[in-house]
Scaffold this active site. Structure first.
Site, short mmCIF file in Angstrom:
data_model
loop_
_atom_site.label_atom_id
_atom_site.label_comp_id
_atom_site.label_asym_id
_atom_site.label_seq_id
_atom_site.Cartn_x
_atom_site.Cartn_y
_atom_site.Cartn_z
N GLY A 297 0.81 -1.21 0.00
CA GLY A 297 0.00 0.00 0.00
C GLY A 297 0.84 1.26 0.00
N ASP B 259 -2.67 6.99 2.66
CA ASP B 259 -1.99 7.97 1.81
C ASP B 259 -0.73 7.45 1.11
OD1 ASP B 259 -0.28 7.73 3.94
OD2 ASP B 259 -0.49 9.80 4.64
N GLY B 260 -0.30 6.23 1.44
CA GLY B 260 0.89 5.69 0.78
C GLY B 260 2.20 6.28 1.27
N ARG C 82 14.65 0.00 0.80
CA ARG C 82 15.08 -1.26 1.40
C ARG C 82 15.43 -2.27 0.32
NH1 ARG C 82 9.54 -3.10 4.54
NH2 ARG C 82 8.24 -3.29 2.70
N ASP D 95 1.56 -11.54 6.49
CA ASP D 95 2.07 -10.68 5.41
C ASP D 95 3.39 -10.02 5.80
OD1 ASP D 95 0.02 -9.49 7.18
OD2 ASP D 95 0.71 -7.61 6.29
P1 AMP Z 1 1.86 -3.20 7.99
O1 AMP Z 1 1.12 -3.67 9.20
O2 AMP Z 1 2.60 -1.92 8.17
O3 AMP Z 1 2.72 -4.27 7.42
O4 AMP Z 1 0.75 -2.82 6.90
C1 AMP Z 1 -0.38 -3.59 6.61
C2 AMP Z 1 -0.99 -3.17 5.30
O5 AMP Z 1 -1.39 -1.78 5.35
C3 AMP Z 1 -0.07 -3.28 4.10
O6 AMP Z 1 -0.84 -3.65 3.01
C4 AMP Z 1 0.46 -1.87 3.96
O7 AMP Z 1 0.90 -1.60 2.66
C5 AMP Z 1 -0.77 -1.05 4.31
N1 AMP Z 1 -0.42 0.31 4.79
C6 AMP Z 1 0.12 0.65 5.98
N2 AMP Z 1 0.30 1.98 6.07
C7 AMP Z 1 -0.13 2.52 4.90
C8 AMP Z 1 -0.19 3.84 4.35
N3 AMP Z 1 0.20 4.92 5.04
N4 AMP Z 1 -0.69 3.98 3.11
C9 AMP Z 1 -1.10 2.92 2.39
N5 AMP Z 1 -1.06 1.66 2.84
C10 AMP Z 1 -0.59 1.45 4.08
MG MG Z 2 3.66 -5.13 6.16
#
Ligand code: AMP
Ligand code: MG
Length: 522
Positions: free
Chosen positions: A102, A135-136, A193, A270
């Protein structure tokens, strides 16, 4: 500059025909092409010289900022076609469906000086089809933490993704850090990374959950073919051998986390790599007072699913979900079951070898040594005892003769309440040390001490040290980050003048946000 590229991932696997950024469900594809979104004022905040050299990329300068522009998402390296990966996952024990990158965008696959293909990925580079409502982007504090910890893990010898660069974007990102209805503008940043790939357990779970066996099979074949040199993907047993290898590596990885006191914090499927490397540094933390129930993640503070002591069992649970996905490709689920059972055996073996190493003993083969370890882990919970420093102090204990002075003195740096050493905890320590010296005596002191110093780190990226570097970096000063990275590059060696980086957490940091507890907001 000549940099060789590979396109094996995008050429071997199906891509999403839609090239837009619009949030959507992506089926039948392993990735979606998407470009990073430009930022306004990129500024280089950290750079890994050795990693850059291995890729043939030199540190960006004011004269040549080509790579600063690429690593901030403002420009594209010729010949690359950036993309976001599609995957799903179990989050906190529940199937979450499609997740995907994301806010991570793979720039491309680069061939390093050793001829190995590595994926360079920007985290925080803007929205992708997988961003859902978000917001990515990523804030500086979380990006700095990812950069710092992955480089520290590498120096500690723990398998991990690496970090090439940390770039400030010059743009604000809005985050409600405490989830209390007070969103604030924070500086944004992007980490680049680097890993053999970012293929996760959840990469396979998603097509399996959709009954898309063709894509699942393609992903399995691809991964074995390109990432498992010891397995022939045409071998009828390839699937089992691969699953076994992933289980084995994951067991070894979690034993390594236990060795250094690392708590991942969000061990969703994930966020586990098929390579057995640490990925996705979020609300992770470093164990300071030894406490198997400790988690840095405030979102998990209640159920403590991902606390330090549960990491081995959670990894196994995650691998069972992954095995469930692979089961769609075979009738012989007994073989998958067997491979999964191999996880527990391997964890037991690896963790015994690891703890024997931490204790400076040849092995934990005897019952008396196993009791010695079990009793130590009990002892460490009697009063707040710093996990890292305790083992470092233990490495100074001489077995030569009866101790001339009070044996507790050598352990003062490890105890948060030094007074407690005068009480029951101190008595228990004396009794335990007596038994330890008897066991350790079989090996020459100098040899044992040297071995212990190379397995028990002195410097780890303590949560409060990272926070101090963040506080400064948010004011535009990266000097503390630079120094911290320098110290953490040699985590096993005493570095004169750097003693304060080895000290236990100061009292002021006990309850400060970022120093002991973190939210998922990043
Ligand atoms: P994480 O727990 O950080 O591994 O994220 C879980 C999911 O949420 C993944 O699909 C990430 O890409 C998405 N994600 C986390 N933060 C954001 C963000 N600010 N914008 C878009 N996607 C996000
Ligand atoms: Mg993740």
């Amino acid at each position: 500059m000549q940099i060789a590229l590979s396109h094996r991932y995008t050429e071997s696997l199906p891509g999403d025909p839609d090239h837009s950024r619009a949030p959507r469900i992506v089926e039948g594809a392993a990735f979606s092409y998407v470009d990073p979104d430009p930022v306004s004022h990129p500024r280089l905040l950290a750079w890994s010289d050795a990693l850059g050299d291995s890729l043939g990329i030199s540190r960006p300068t004011t004269e040549d900022d080509t790579w600063l522009q690429i690593l901030s998402g403002n420009a594209r390296w010729p010949g690359t076609t950036p993309y976001a990966n599609c995957y799903g996952g179990h989050q906190f024990g529940q199937w979450a469906g499609q997740l995907g990158d994301g806010r991570a965008i793979t720039l491309g696959e680069f061939i390093n000086a050793d001829g190995a293909v590595v994926e360079l990925q920007l985290k925080g580079a803007g929205r992708t089809p997988y961003s859902r409502g978000a917001d990515g982007r990523a804030v500086l504090r979380s990006s700095l933490r990812e950069y710092l910890c992955s480089e520290a893990m590498h120096a500690l010898g723990v398998p991990t993704t690496r970090a090439l660069s940390l770039v400030g974007t010059g743009d604000d990102v809005i985050r409600d850090m405490f989830y209390d209805g007070n969103p604030q503008a924070e500086p944004g940043a992007i980490v680049c990374r680097v890993a053999p790939s970012f293929i996760r357990l959840g990469t396979f779970e998603l097509p399996a959950s959709r009954g898309d066996h063709a894509l699942l099979k393609q992903l399995v074949d691809y991964t074995i073919r390109h990432h498992e040199p010891d397995i022939d993907h045409r071998d009828p047993d390839a699937l089992f051998r691969w699953y076994e290898a992933v289980c084995r590596r994951t067991a070894q990885l979690v034993a390594e986390w236990t060795r250094v006191g690392f708590v991942h914090g969000v061990m969703n499927t994930d966020n586990l790599s098929v390579h057995g490397i640490t990925i996705d540094y979020g609300p992770y933390g470093w164990l300071e007072p030894y406490d198997p129930g400790w988690t840095p993640n405030t979102t998990d503070a209640h159920s403590r699913r991902y606390c330090f002591g549960r990491q081995p069992a959670i990894a196994q649970w995650n691998l069972s979900r992954f095995g469930g996905a692979l089961a769609r490709l075979t009738d012989d689920t007994d073989r998958l079951e067997q491979a999964l059972n191999g996880y527990a055996d391997e964890y037991e073996r690896a963790s015994r070898a690891m703890f024997a190493g931490k204790l400076g003993l040849p092995d934990l083969a005897t019952e008396s040594r196993q009791h010695l370890l079990a009793d130590l882990l009990e002892l460490l919970t009697l009063t707040e005892t710093d996990y890292t420093l305790f083992f470092r102090c233990l490495g100074q204990v001489s077995t030569a003769a009866e101790p001339a002075s009070d044996p507790r003195e050598g352990f003062l740096p490890a105890y948060y309440d030094e007074q407690a050493l005068r009480g029951e905890a101190g008595e228990a320590l004396i009794r335990w040390l007596e038994r330890y010296r008897n066991e350790a005596r079989q090996r020459p002191d100098a040899e044992r001490m040297a071995a212990m110093c190379s397995t028990n780190p002195l410097y780890v990226p303590r949560n409060y040290l990272a926070q101090l570097a963040i506080d400064q970096a948010e004011q535009g000063d990266t000097e503390e980050l630079r120094r911290l990275l320098q110290v953490l590059a040699q985590p096993y060696s005493e570095q004169p003048g750097m003693e304060r980086y080895a000290a236990r957490r100061p009292e002021w940091a006990r309850h400060r946000a970022g120093c002991s507890a973190l939210s998922c907001s990043s």
